[in-house]
Design a protein around this motif. Structure first.
Motif, PDB file in Angstrom:
ATOM      1  N   UNK A  83       0.794  -1.086   0.010  1.00  0.00           N
ATOM      2  CA  UNK A  83       0.158  -0.024  -0.047  1.00  0.00           C
ATOM      3  C   UNK A  83       0.998   1.162  -0.075  1.00  0.00           C
ATOM      4  N   UNK A  84       0.509   2.221  -0.684  1.00  0.00           N
ATOM      5  CA  UNK A  84       1.095   3.717  -0.750  1.00  0.00           C
ATOM      6  C   UNK A  84      -0.110   4.618  -0.610  1.00  0.00           C
ATOM      7  N   UNK A  85       0.062   5.339   0.330  1.00  0.00           N
ATOM      8  CA  UNK A  85      -0.800   6.421   0.530  1.00  0.00           C
ATOM      9  C   UNK A  85      -0.467   7.980   0.826  1.00  0.00           C
ATOM     10  N   UNK A  86      -1.017   8.818   0.660  1.00  0.00           N
ATOM     11  CA  UNK A  86      -0.731  10.023   1.183  1.00  0.00           C
ATOM     12  C   UNK A  86      -2.100  10.805   1.463  1.00  0.00           C
ATOM     13  N   UNK A  87      -1.967  11.876   2.397  1.00  0.00           N
ATOM     14  CA  UNK A  87      -3.303  12.532   2.713  1.00  0.00           C
ATOM     15  C   UNK A  87      -2.824  13.543   3.924  1.00  0.00           C
TER      16      UNK A  87
ATOM     17  N   UNK B 272      -8.218  12.091   4.456  1.00  0.00           N
ATOM     18  CA  UNK B 272      -7.336  12.338   5.670  1.00  0.00           C
ATOM     19  C   UNK B 272      -6.865  11.103   5.954  1.00  0.00           C
ATOM     20  N   UNK B 273      -5.599  11.222   6.765  1.00  0.00           N
ATOM     21  CA  UNK B 273      -5.125   9.839   7.353  1.00  0.00           C
ATOM     22  C   UNK B 273      -4.925  10.371   8.885  1.00  0.00           C
ATOM     23  N   UNK B 274      -5.495   9.362   9.685  1.00  0.00           N
ATOM     24  CA  UNK B 274      -5.460   9.276  11.085  1.00  0.00           C
ATOM     25  C   UNK B 274      -3.934   8.994  11.619  1.00  0.00           C
ATOM     26  N   UNK B 275      -3.736   9.953  12.473  1.00  0.00           N
ATOM     27  CA  UNK B 275      -2.413   9.696  13.092  1.00  0.00           C
ATOM     28  C   UNK B 275      -2.594   9.684  14.675  1.00  0.00           C
ATOM     29  N   UNK B 276      -2.472   8.308  15.449  1.00  0.00           N
ATOM     30  CA  UNK B 276      -2.879   8.112  16.708  1.00  0.00           C
ATOM     31  C   UNK B 276      -1.445   7.847  17.497  1.00  0.00           C
ATOM     32  N   UNK B 277      -1.378   8.541  18.426  1.00  0.00           N
ATOM     33  CA  UNK B 277       0.015   8.793  19.231  1.00  0.00           C
ATOM     34  C   UNK B 277      -0.256   8.309  20.750  1.00  0.00           C
TER      35      UNK B 277
ATOM     36  N   UNK C 136     -13.464  -0.400  13.684  1.00  0.00           N
ATOM     37  CA  UNK C 136     -12.969   0.881  13.403  1.00  0.00           C
ATOM     38  C   UNK C 136     -12.631   1.180  11.940  1.00  0.00           C
ATOM     39  N   UNK C 137     -11.764   0.250  11.463  1.00  0.00           N
ATOM     40  CA  UNK C 137     -11.322   0.283   9.910  1.00  0.00           C
ATOM     41  C   UNK C 137     -12.578   0.385   8.994  1.00  0.00           C
ATOM     42  N   UNK C 138     -13.564  -0.158   9.262  1.00  0.00           N
ATOM     43  CA  UNK C 138     -14.895  -0.014   8.642  1.00  0.00           C
ATOM     44  C   UNK C 138     -15.517   1.303   8.585  1.00  0.00           C
ATOM     45  N   UNK C 139     -15.423   2.056   9.934  1.00  0.00           N
ATOM     46  CA  UNK C 139     -15.791   3.287  10.173  1.00  0.00           C
ATOM     47  C   UNK C 139     -14.988   4.274   9.140  1.00  0.00           C
ATOM     48  N   UNK C 140     -13.595   4.194   9.295  1.00  0.00           N
ATOM     49  CA  UNK C 140     -12.858   5.203   8.778  1.00  0.00           C
ATOM     50  C   UNK C 140     -12.946   5.085   7.261  1.00  0.00           C
ATOM     51  N   UNK C 141     -12.963   3.699   6.743  1.00  0.00           N
ATOM     52  CA  UNK C 141     -12.997   3.762   5.086  1.00  0.00           C
ATOM     53  C   UNK C 141     -14.490   4.433   4.964  1.00  0.00           C
ATOM     54  N   UNK C 142     -15.495   3.904   5.584  1.00  0.00           N
ATOM     55  CA  UNK C 142     -16.823   4.780   5.168  1.00  0.00           C
ATOM     56  C   UNK C 142     -16.612   6.234   5.043  1.00  0.00           C
ATOM     57  N   UNK C 143     -15.660   6.839   5.764  1.00  0.00           N
ATOM     58  CA  UNK C 143     -15.625   8.237   5.938  1.00  0.00           C
ATOM     59  C   UNK C 143     -14.665   8.883   5.064  1.00  0.00           C
ATOM     60  N   UNK C 144     -13.936   7.886   4.068  1.00  0.00           N
ATOM     61  CA  UNK C 144     -13.249   8.168   3.226  1.00  0.00           C
ATOM     62  C   UNK C 144     -11.650   8.527   3.752  1.00  0.00           C
ATOM     63  N   UNK C 145     -11.419   8.028   4.782  1.00  0.00           N
ATOM     64  CA  UNK C 145      -9.995   8.076   5.450  1.00  0.00           C
ATOM     65  C   UNK C 145      -9.027   7.073   4.840  1.00  0.00           C
TER      66      UNK C 145
END
Lengths: 232, 232, 232, 232, 232, 232
Positions: B48-52, B78-83, B97-106
């Motif tokens: 996978x290669x992404x940017x956002x 967007x890309x979520x960054x969790x620290x 949570x992956x399903x939720x973020x995908x549904x939002x276009x993350x």
């Protein structure tokens, strides 16, 4: 003064190339369980198996200059062995250097530091065994040495030695022992084939290897669950 | 009091989306070798290669509540960054949570902690760069913050910055520098193409990069094996 | 005196075999977030999911003799759990022992030490969860024990317990709780399916899980970027 | 066949003994920033500084037999360097072997593995630099080699080389370079004394080392907080 | 372009200096369990407790040039915070730089990399919290930045923030919160004193903190050994 | 349902208390080289040696509630053994809990997680063997269990077993074997005293342990440096 040794003696190239067929674990056993590099060295992608003659170099921290110098010393059939002199995870190697080494017939790289461009290197089919995958760039300011004995992955490697690398890791065979190790590896493979057939037929290692007597001598004792619980 | 900043400025979305094409190593070089996250952050699957644009959140030890809060702040691209605020390997993120973020276009997640359900996430095509793979569940008891500057993977990330992630790792580009870095990355790619052609033709880095003079000045010396052994 | 317990009680074999379908993360949650082995145990290849009954053994440093002894105690449907008594990375297990265990119907191996011949084991389809990949050979000199309770991957495992292993790691379910955990896992899957549908439709975890009230009580506050900057 | 080389050439004993006075960091700098062992090697107690000539041995996993063999090859003024051929944390060395080496005039031990009885060794005043502190016992079953070149702590060490060890770690000086390194270390100490006086008087490294011009050339720019914030 | 911010705002120096008295654990609790640096940062010697205002700098891999630049920006009462932009263990700091910082009234150094000359630094009484102890020297070739926000030890630190460091580790308090955190720390100490007296008198935490009711609600159950064994 | 077993059987308290005198390494050897906890467990300060009977508890991630529950189950002469069910570095234990345990006659703590307030604990003389030193606070939300068998430091510990801890680490002796191990430890000490006298007199381990014959049988060969070099 930093040294490049320009005319190293290499192990017999045919023997060097042939050791890949036995795999790392067998070669390591065949030479008496020595010469394995530390398991922190992992392939950047699965499925490559190579063997060849070592060209060695040392690397200062965060500095990949000597890989360029070492590239010139490589011949077809060689494997480059790059050893940092201090723990380092920067990306000393990427697809451009991979292109260069492939063009020279180098079979792969053993790098006790970081590697980058691993997607491209996999597409190109240039295998690397590295300590880390890290994109951090390096500088070109400080010299190291080429084709001197190096400590790489907690093992001692001399230029011209044979390197074998596969999914299990990396092993070094001293140049002078390559022929003898090849013979021992062949013998081991033959013996393992016989054992494999017996294992496939359901025989136990206890019988295949005649271990029962010695286990009993050492005191191995079979008990029931009930007896065990009573002893607790 | 814990804060959610609700109206962050984002880098230009087209520029943000376009940086994936250059890859992490090139973007990192193009902005002067800064901004790379620690190599402990690895993709849960290859390719996978992404940017956002970054939406950020902090995570208390073993507590993934703020990922739910942060999800609401995410927009397509967007890309979520969790620290986490303390080293943690629990599985803060899974397929729901992956399903939720995908549904939002993350586009993906950068998580300096543990991830689980990696088989499902790979099937769904939702990429995560994480520190560990660990199924241990988390609780929802303690607040963190959303869309404040965070320290993630030993790098400083502000909300709205550009994140680029691929098999080599993760790099952050400050929002204000995205356009400039894009130009520099393009220039670098063009230059590398030229070098690659020369490497493929068998030229050495020593010549492509005109290194021989400077190596000699620094004292690099070529000797024979015989001479080297005599010096030992 | 070293002990082999020869007649252990096993969890119900059908239940044991059925837990694989729920996966490690769900089983771990279903039994109350306990029983997960440390995430240092990773599969030697991706994509295998197994469950079965544990046969256990302890391993002295660099000595794999007891794996041969344990093999004899294995039945179809078992998973061998091998626990070194001191941190060790040598390759305790390879394709020959894999052939032997497969011939006996063993589903896989959990090994808190090194594994080798991973290319061959993947081709054979015999999955192993190990701490390291390392070709270093082991000796056969010192006894351990078979089918006693062991500490493996920082978890307590009794012979006959159920082991579930997939890409997320390894979890142990005590023999006595297998049926109850199966029910809880089923219930959890059903509940997750409902949540998944809502997430796919774009609902937020904040609403699916009714979190907003409790977040507000704890003091979560939404501010604008401008307000946040003024507060700094 | 395993080898013990019985008549190694040692570096000049007076020079070897004298290098301790300069300390590890200075000796490492004096020989051009090479030869430092990995920082995983730490003293088992603080405050010891030693230097001497290396007697080397290799150690199979979990097997300390060769330390007994190597002990016989040691002379007063030597330092024993023990290198496992595979990562190992067992306690290869304790107070009895320490008593034996002290009785023979050995100054200390460098051991890239585990050490035990550290309380007793500290009381006796026998310093060890080890990778771990671990009480796990070892066996005496497998041979290694004595007084061959070894890879220890990621460095290449030949028998007879000079070892210097203090609270900063361990450095090796090749036998042939000991005299030259001693001179360079003396010069470095003298230069550092001058710098130290200037630093104590409050001068800055920027001026002591005349760095300002080169920093400016490279583009270092001084700005106000207000200007910096505006640029963000 | 690399930036040095020359006129940073600092937290109130008296408040900054006073926080040492509460210790790291208490300050961390007092500000809501945030701001602790990763525990990989350890003091090079035991027993020092300091607090002061942060001067920050970033460090390229294996390059300590910016510590010299940062030294000029330090005032009495400051603590230097040095953050490498890539994992590094080289010895970025030793006794000469320690002498320089002491001469300028700097209280100590927080360095997420290697430190050397630790014996001398202990004798001088200049405390350092570092990631490693390593004598490997660094170069002076590449710029970083001074007095910008940095990510150090997985925490975000702004210039002028308060740093507190003791044997437990390092915590950062944002400049704007220093006064408020001081009050909270005082209150916490007072409360702990009362609890301590009760604990010393033999009271249990269960009673001092009134936990019994909530434990019972959550389902904690007391059983006899006999009952427990029957349940197994 | 979470369980506290309230009436555990303990090993004989006199025997338990007496094992400290033999030290960890000797007790570990005396019971056949089993029972050592992983060397990642280190004392928070040097010089303490304790032995006593184990009270055990499990700890959820980042949650130290069960230490309070376990404290009530402790008697004078006990050692608390606290085992997180997932890798954790937070500071589960500090000076207040130390005060409470001391007041109850507990001799020390074995904690496979983080400890804080180590300066105060050292002053109080309450020894802890921990995995990390970390000030990060924990919560009190989730139950674990008390006085059930636990996996701590990769070893299996039952309530009532004997724990011995010193600078070398921690070892567990099963309750039922305490008396037998004490005898074996005494015998071992006596034998070691004789060996020590011979070592001090300059005898070699080769002779004290009569190793020469077996080494020769295995093929150990003594050569000169000249012969060795010729063989290379």
């Amino acid at each position: 003064m930093s040294i490049v040794v320009a005319d190293i003696k290499r192990a017999d190239p045919e023997i060097a190339a042939s050791l890949a067929a036995y795999g790392v674990a067998t070669v390591h056993e065949a030479q008496g369980r020595v010469g394995l590099l530390h398991h922190r060295l992992r392939p950047i992608y699965r499925g490559a198996t190579i063997s060849g003659t070592a060209v060695t170099c040392t690397l200062p921290p965060g500095d990949n200059w000597m890989i360029h110098v070492a590239a010139e010393q490589c011949q077809p059939g060689d494997i480059l062995v790059a050893a940092p002199i201090s723990e380092a995870h920067s990306g000393y190697f990427g697809d451009l250097l991979g292109t260069s080494l492939m063009a020279r017939g180098v079979k792969g790289l053993v790098l006790d530091a970081g590697c980058r461009d691993i997607g491209d290197l996999e597409k190109m089919g240039f295998p690397v065994w590295s300590r880390s995958i890290c994109a951090h760039g390096t500088v070109k300011e400080t010299l190291g040495e080429v084709n001197v004995p190096v400590s790489c992955g907690d093992a001692l490697i001399c230029p011209g030695d044979v390197i074998v690398a596969d999914d299990d890791g990396v092993v070094v065979v001293p140049r002078q022992k390559a022929a003898e190790v090849k013979k021992a590896a062949e013998a081991r493979i033959a013996k393992e084939e016989k054992s494999r057939a017996r294992y496939q037929a359901g025989e136990l290692g206890l019988d295949v290897n005649k271990m029962r007597g010695r286990l009993q001598e050492k005191g191995l004792t079979y008990v029931t669950q009930a007896a065990w619980e009573k002893g607790q």
